[in-house]
Design a protein around this motif. Structure first.
Motif, PDB file in Angstrom:
ATOM      1  N   TYR A  22      -6.452  18.727  29.497  1.00 42.60           N
ATOM      2  CA  TYR A  22      -6.359  18.543  30.940  1.00 42.60           C
ATOM      3  C   TYR A  22      -7.308  17.399  31.270  1.00 42.60           C
ATOM      4  O   TYR A  22      -8.492  17.454  30.934  1.00 42.60           O
ATOM      5  CB  TYR A  22      -6.791  19.829  31.641  1.00 42.60           C
ATOM      6  N   ARG A  23      -6.764  16.345  31.907  1.00 40.89           N
ATOM      7  CA  ARG A  23      -7.556  15.125  32.100  1.00 40.89           C
ATOM      8  C   ARG A  23      -7.296  14.534  33.471  1.00 40.89           C
ATOM      9  O   ARG A  23      -6.167  14.524  33.958  1.00 40.89           O
ATOM     10  CB  ARG A  23      -7.162  14.114  31.009  1.00 40.89           C
ATOM     11  N   GLY A  24      -8.342  14.053  34.122  1.00 37.82           N
ATOM     12  CA  GLY A  24      -8.210  13.335  35.382  1.00 37.82           C
ATOM     13  C   GLY A  24      -7.956  11.861  35.116  1.00 37.82           C
ATOM     14  O   GLY A  24      -8.619  11.263  34.262  1.00 37.82           O
ATOM     15  N   LEU A  25      -7.002  11.294  35.842  1.00 40.55           N
ATOM     16  CA  LEU A  25      -6.669   9.879  35.683  1.00 40.55           C
ATOM     17  C   LEU A  25      -7.431   9.034  36.693  1.00 40.55           C
ATOM     18  O   LEU A  25      -7.512   9.382  37.872  1.00 40.55           O
ATOM     19  CB  LEU A  25      -5.174   9.652  35.912  1.00 40.55           C
ATOM     20  N   LYS A  26      -7.959   7.923  36.239  1.00 38.98           N
ATOM     21  CA  LYS A  26      -8.574   6.952  37.146  1.00 38.98           C
ATOM     22  C   LYS A  26      -7.466   6.307  37.971  1.00 38.98           C
ATOM     23  O   LYS A  26      -6.291   6.345  37.581  1.00 38.98           O
ATOM     24  CB  LYS A  26      -9.344   5.920  36.337  1.00 38.98           C
ATOM     25  N   CYS A  68       0.379  17.248  36.503  1.00 33.42           N
ATOM     26  CA  CYS A  68       0.312  18.654  36.899  1.00 33.42           C
ATOM     27  C   CYS A  68       1.434  18.939  37.905  1.00 33.42           C
ATOM     28  O   CYS A  68       1.618  18.185  38.867  1.00 33.42           O
ATOM     29  CB  CYS A  68      -1.049  18.926  37.536  1.00 33.42           C
ATOM     30  N   PRO A  69       2.208  20.005  37.695  1.00 35.22           N
ATOM     31  CA  PRO A  69       3.289  20.336  38.625  1.00 35.22           C
ATOM     32  C   PRO A  69       2.825  20.593  40.055  1.00 35.22           C
ATOM     33  O   PRO A  69       3.605  20.426  40.989  1.00 35.22           O
ATOM     34  CB  PRO A  69       3.922  21.587  38.017  1.00 35.22           C
ATOM     35  N   TYR A  70       1.568  20.948  40.260  1.00 40.67           N
ATOM     36  CA  TYR A  70       1.092  21.086  41.633  1.00 40.67           C
ATOM     37  C   TYR A  70       1.087  19.724  42.309  1.00 40.67           C
ATOM     38  O   TYR A  70       1.511  19.583  43.452  1.00 40.67           O
ATOM     39  CB  TYR A  70      -0.317  21.700  41.694  1.00 40.67           C
ATOM     40  N   HIS A  71       0.629  18.718  41.583  1.00 39.17           N
ATOM     41  CA  HIS A  71       0.574  17.360  42.132  1.00 39.17           C
ATOM     42  C   HIS A  71       1.974  16.810  42.425  1.00 39.17           C
ATOM     43  O   HIS A  71       2.189  16.159  43.439  1.00 39.17           O
ATOM     44  CB  HIS A  71      -0.162  16.425  41.167  1.00 39.17           C
ATOM     45  N   LEU A 118       1.140  26.359  33.002  1.00 36.85           N
ATOM     46  CA  LEU A 118       1.153  25.381  31.902  1.00 36.85           C
ATOM     47  C   LEU A 118      -0.230  25.213  31.287  1.00 36.85           C
ATOM     48  O   LEU A 118      -0.351  24.775  30.154  1.00 36.85           O
ATOM     49  CB  LEU A 118       1.650  24.022  32.392  1.00 36.85           C
ATOM     50  N   CYS A 119      -1.266  25.565  32.008  1.00 34.56           N
ATOM     51  CA  CYS A 119      -2.637  25.377  31.533  1.00 34.56           C
ATOM     52  C   CYS A 119      -3.197  26.638  30.892  1.00 34.56           C
ATOM     53  O   CYS A 119      -4.345  27.003  31.099  1.00 34.56           O
ATOM     54  CB  CYS A 119      -3.524  24.932  32.695  1.00 34.56           C
ATOM     55  N   ASP A 120      -2.404  27.303  30.074  1.00 31.88           N
ATOM     56  CA  ASP A 120      -2.859  28.550  29.451  1.00 31.88           C
ATOM     57  C   ASP A 120      -3.161  28.379  27.962  1.00 31.88           C
ATOM     58  O   ASP A 120      -3.064  29.318  27.189  1.00 31.88           O
ATOM     59  CB  ASP A 120      -1.855  29.683  29.679  1.00 31.88           C
ATOM     60  N   GLY A 121      -3.560  27.192  27.570  1.00 29.64           N
ATOM     61  CA  GLY A 121      -3.919  26.964  26.174  1.00 29.64           C
ATOM     62  C   GLY A 121      -2.723  26.586  25.323  1.00 29.64           C
ATOM     63  O   GLY A 121      -1.691  26.159  25.809  1.00 29.64           O
ATOM     64  N   LYS A 122      -2.871  26.744  24.024  1.00 28.67           N
ATOM     65  CA  LYS A 122      -1.818  26.384  23.071  1.00 28.67           C
ATOM     66  C   LYS A 122      -1.438  27.628  22.285  1.00 28.67           C
ATOM     67  O   LYS A 122      -2.286  28.269  21.680  1.00 28.67           O
ATOM     68  CB  LYS A 122      -2.305  25.290  22.130  1.00 28.67           C
ATOM     69  N   ARG A 123      -0.192  27.952  22.274  1.00 28.81           N
ATOM     70  CA  ARG A 123       0.291  29.176  21.643  1.00 28.81           C
ATOM     71  C   ARG A 123       0.792  28.919  20.225  1.00 28.81           C
ATOM     72  O   ARG A 123       1.910  29.251  19.880  1.00 28.81           O
ATOM     73  CB  ARG A 123       1.400  29.789  22.498  1.00 28.81           C
ATOM     74  N   GLY A 124      -0.041  28.312  19.402  1.00 27.68           N
ATOM     75  CA  GLY A 124       0.310  28.083  18.011  1.00 27.68           C
ATOM     76  C   GLY A 124       0.991  26.748  17.779  1.00 27.68           C
ATOM     77  O   GLY A 124       1.263  25.999  18.706  1.00 27.68           O
ATOM     78  N   ILE A 181      -1.762  17.971  30.293  1.00 30.49           N
ATOM     79  CA  ILE A 181      -1.674  17.849  31.743  1.00 30.49           C
ATOM     80  C   ILE A 181      -2.674  16.820  32.253  1.00 30.49           C
ATOM     81  O   ILE A 181      -3.823  16.761  31.787  1.00 30.49           O
ATOM     82  CB  ILE A 181      -1.985  19.217  32.413  1.00 30.49           C
ATOM     83  N   VAL A 182      -2.239  16.018  33.225  1.00 28.52           N
ATOM     84  CA  VAL A 182      -3.128  15.073  33.908  1.00 28.52           C
ATOM     85  C   VAL A 182      -2.985  15.258  35.410  1.00 28.52           C
ATOM     86  O   VAL A 182      -1.959  15.719  35.910  1.00 28.52           O
ATOM     87  CB  VAL A 182      -2.841  13.608  33.531  1.00 28.52           C
ATOM     88  N   ILE A 183      -4.053  14.878  36.115  1.00 31.25           N
ATOM     89  CA  ILE A 183      -4.038  14.854  37.574  1.00 31.25           C
ATOM     90  C   ILE A 183      -4.704  13.554  38.016  1.00 31.25           C
ATOM     91  O   ILE A 183      -5.534  13.000  37.288  1.00 31.25           O
ATOM     92  CB  ILE A 183      -4.801  16.051  38.193  1.00 31.25           C
ATOM     93  N   PRO A 184      -4.363  13.049  39.196  1.00 34.67           N
ATOM     94  CA  PRO A 184      -5.107  11.890  39.709  1.00 34.67           C
ATOM     95  C   PRO A 184      -6.558  12.296  39.962  1.00 34.67           C
ATOM     96  O   PRO A 184      -6.830  13.413  40.395  1.00 34.67           O
ATOM     97  CB  PRO A 184      -4.401  11.566  41.024  1.00 34.67           C
ATOM     98  N   TRP A 185      -7.471  11.407  39.641  1.00 33.00           N
ATOM     99  CA  TRP A 185      -8.893  11.637  39.877  1.00 33.00           C
ATOM    100  C   TRP A 185      -9.085  11.905  41.354  1.00 33.00           C
ATOM    101  O   TRP A 185      -8.553  11.188  42.188  1.00 33.00           O
ATOM    102  CB  TRP A 185      -9.648  10.391  39.462  1.00 33.00           C
TER     103      TRP A 185
END
Length: 90
Positions: free
Chosen positions: A41-45, A57-60, A71-77, A85-89
């Motif tokens: 999960y990373r914020g974009l400049k 991010c689907p919210y964005h 979608l942000c519940d980790g990795k299931r194997g 996932i990314v979001i605008p800073w």
């Protein structure tokens, strides 16, 4: 139960990759976290776009609340092919 979960402790706790996203600040941290098995999960400049394998991010993009998305519940194997996932800073 699946929940949205993030950690800044991904370097010290790779065992959390099955339940948490690695919160990263740049592409170098993203690659390091992915090497430990995390999705990220990373914020974009303001001048950045998502990198290959990342999605906004689907919210964005659609106003989908976290409780409905998960979608942000980790990795299931290794079979989990969901994107990072990314979001605008903000």
């Amino acid at each position: 139960m699946n929940v949205a979960n993030y950690t800044h402790q991904w370097r010290n706790r790779p065992d959390l990759s099955i339940i948490a996203m690695a919160s990263v600040h740049n592409l170098e941290e993203r690659e390091a976290a992915r090497a430990l098995g995390f999705r990220t999960y990373r914020g974009l400049k303001p001048d950045e776009e998502p990198a290959k394998g990342e999605v906004y991010c689907p919210y964005h993009t659609h106003g989908v609340q976290c409780v409905a998305c998960l979608l942000c519940d980790g990795k299931r194997g290794p079979e989990d092919k969901r994107k990072d996932i990314v979001i605008p800073w903000h």
